[in-house]
Design a protein around this motif. Sequence first.
Motif, PDB file in Angstrom:
ATOM      1  N   GLU A 136      45.148  20.400 -28.761  1.00 20.05           N
ATOM      2  CA  GLU A 136      44.944  19.682 -27.504  1.00 20.05           C
ATOM      3  C   GLU A 136      43.461  19.595 -27.129  1.00 20.05           C
ATOM      4  N   SER A 137      43.127  18.577 -26.350  1.00 21.93           N
ATOM      5  CA  SER A 137      41.752  18.425 -25.865  1.00 21.93           C
ATOM      6  C   SER A 137      41.350  19.642 -25.024  1.00 21.93           C
ATOM      7  N   ALA A 138      40.111  20.068 -25.194  1.00 25.96           N
ATOM      8  CA  ALA A 138      39.491  21.138 -24.394  1.00 25.96           C
ATOM      9  C   ALA A 138      39.917  22.559 -24.764  1.00 25.96           C
ATOM     10  N   SER A 162      35.783  21.980 -31.165  1.00 29.03           N
ATOM     11  CA  SER A 162      34.379  21.707 -31.504  1.00 29.03           C
ATOM     12  C   SER A 162      33.512  22.938 -31.265  1.00 29.03           C
ATOM     13  N   SER A 163      33.864  23.715 -30.250  1.00 29.80           N
ATOM     14  CA  SER A 163      33.081  24.922 -29.946  1.00 29.80           C
ATOM     15  C   SER A 163      33.236  25.968 -31.047  1.00 29.80           C
ATOM     16  N   ILE A 164      34.441  26.071 -31.608  1.00 29.70           N
ATOM     17  CA  ILE A 164      34.655  27.013 -32.720  1.00 29.70           C
ATOM     18  C   ILE A 164      33.827  26.580 -33.927  1.00 29.70           C
ATOM     19  N   GLU A 190      30.702  17.831 -24.670  1.00 29.66           N
ATOM     20  CA  GLU A 190      31.429  16.571 -24.490  1.00 29.66           C
ATOM     21  C   GLU A 190      32.636  16.519 -25.406  1.00 29.66           C
ATOM     22  N   SER A 191      33.682  15.911 -24.886  1.00 27.28           N
ATOM     23  CA  SER A 191      34.911  15.743 -25.634  1.00 27.28           C
ATOM     24  C   SER A 191      34.627  14.893 -26.883  1.00 27.28           C
ATOM     25  N   THR A 192      35.221  15.269 -27.988  1.00 25.02           N
ATOM     26  CA  THR A 192      34.986  14.553 -29.253  1.00 25.02           C
ATOM     27  C   THR A 192      35.609  13.157 -29.210  1.00 25.02           C
TER      28      THR A 192
HETATM   29  P1  GTP Z   1      38.285  17.663 -27.639  1.00 23.64           P
HETATM   30  O1  GTP Z   1      37.081  17.300 -28.432  1.00 23.64           O
HETATM   31  O2  GTP Z   1      38.443  16.837 -26.397  1.00 23.64           O
HETATM   32  O3  GTP Z   1      39.542  17.655 -28.447  1.00 23.64           O
HETATM   33  O4  GTP Z   1      38.088  19.193 -27.113  1.00 23.64           O
HETATM   34  P2  GTP Z   1      37.725  20.490 -27.981  1.00 23.64           P
HETATM   35  O5  GTP Z   1      38.995  21.166 -28.379  1.00 23.64           O
HETATM   36  O6  GTP Z   1      36.778  20.156 -29.065  1.00 23.64           O
HETATM   37  O7  GTP Z   1      37.038  21.447 -26.900  1.00 23.64           O
HETATM   38  P3  GTP Z   1      35.476  21.786 -26.736  1.00 23.64           P
HETATM   39  O8  GTP Z   1      34.976  22.579 -27.884  1.00 23.64           O
HETATM   40  O9  GTP Z   1      34.772  20.539 -26.394  1.00 23.64           O
HETATM   41  O10 GTP Z   1      35.526  22.782 -25.488  1.00 23.64           O
HETATM   42  C1  GTP Z   1      36.095  22.405 -24.235  1.00 23.64           C
HETATM   43  C2  GTP Z   1      35.538  23.287 -23.130  1.00 23.64           C
HETATM   44  O11 GTP Z   1      35.945  24.635 -23.317  1.00 23.64           O
HETATM   45  C3  GTP Z   1      33.992  23.298 -23.097  1.00 23.64           C
HETATM   46  O12 GTP Z   1      33.567  23.294 -21.757  1.00 23.64           O
HETATM   47  C4  GTP Z   1      33.643  24.620 -23.762  1.00 23.64           C
HETATM   48  O13 GTP Z   1      32.422  25.142 -23.278  1.00 23.64           O
HETATM   49  C5  GTP Z   1      34.830  25.505 -23.365  1.00 23.64           C
HETATM   50  N1  GTP Z   1      35.091  26.557 -24.359  1.00 23.64           N
HETATM   51  C6  GTP Z   1      35.256  26.363 -25.692  1.00 23.64           C
HETATM   52  N2  GTP Z   1      35.474  27.541 -26.310  1.00 23.64           N
HETATM   53  C7  GTP Z   1      35.451  28.496 -25.351  1.00 23.64           C
HETATM   54  C8  GTP Z   1      35.610  29.919 -25.368  1.00 23.64           C
HETATM   55  O14 GTP Z   1      35.819  30.572 -26.388  1.00 23.64           O
HETATM   56  N3  GTP Z   1      35.526  30.563 -24.159  1.00 23.64           N
HETATM   57  C9  GTP Z   1      35.295  29.892 -22.987  1.00 23.64           C
HETATM   58  N4  GTP Z   1      35.221  30.623 -21.873  1.00 23.64           N
HETATM   59  N5  GTP Z   1      35.132  28.554 -22.947  1.00 23.64           N
HETATM   60  C10 GTP Z   1      35.210  27.864 -24.108  1.00 23.64           C
END
Ligand code: GTP
Length: 187
Positions: free
Chosen positions: A14-16, A20-22, A36-38
């Motif tokens: 799911e989004s968010a 991408s952060s991992i 930013e969302s991918t």
């Molecule tokens: P999409 O690209 O829309 O699919 O989302 P995504 O799954 O790639 O999520 P993304 O990596 O963009 O992170 C979404 C939000 O969660 C961002 O504001 C990040 O800073 C936050 N976030 C990601 N990983 C962590 C984490 O391990 N801990 C916390 N506290 N926040 C996180």
Amino acid sequence: QVRQAQFKLVLLGESAVGKSSIVQRFVKNSFDEFRESTIGAAFLTQSIKLTGDDLGESLAPADDGFDDGLIVKFEIWDTAGQERYRSLASMYYRNAQAAVVVYDITQSESLEKAKYWIKELQKQASSNILITLVGNKLDLKEERQVSEESARLFANELGLLYFEVSAKSGENVQDLFKQIALKMPFK
Ligand code: GTP
Ligand code: MG
């Protein structure tokens, strides 16, 4: 000379939830609070070295002219979780040898979405794809909605690898990718 291998890995979820952060933590060892969302998908690569110890070769050093290590290159497709991109996902998982399906431990409905992706992978992806279920945002344990036990039980029942990680703190992120590499059949 060191042996080399590469494989394709796709991230779904799911989004968010923090896909991408991992990847950013793994590839650049950094984290953005406001990411930013991918859009569509992003492609990144990262290599790690598995040592002879990692590979269980410590008792029998290679005598084949190669070093006893292995460089593993990950070719990573980081997909977009927003609903409007859902139909694109199959393009990215079709040729993948490994899939990392991510949920957010503080959002129980994100685990339901992860279960949807796992089902789809088991139906549509390559039959020997290695699927790993990952609960992210382990730094937010106080807001946890999904217990580690229930998610691990679910993963075990389906024969998936399972990890809880934090892209923010970096906890378990390197180990996640290393354990996936060790499960790949190229050794
Ligand atoms: P999409 O690209 O829309 O699919 O989302 P995504 O799954 O790639 O999520 P993304 O990596 O963009 O992170 C979404 C939000 O969660 C961002 O504001 C990040 O800073 C936050 N976030 C990601 N990983 C962590 C984490 O391990 N801990 C916390 N506290 N926040 C996180
Ligand atoms: Mg993203």
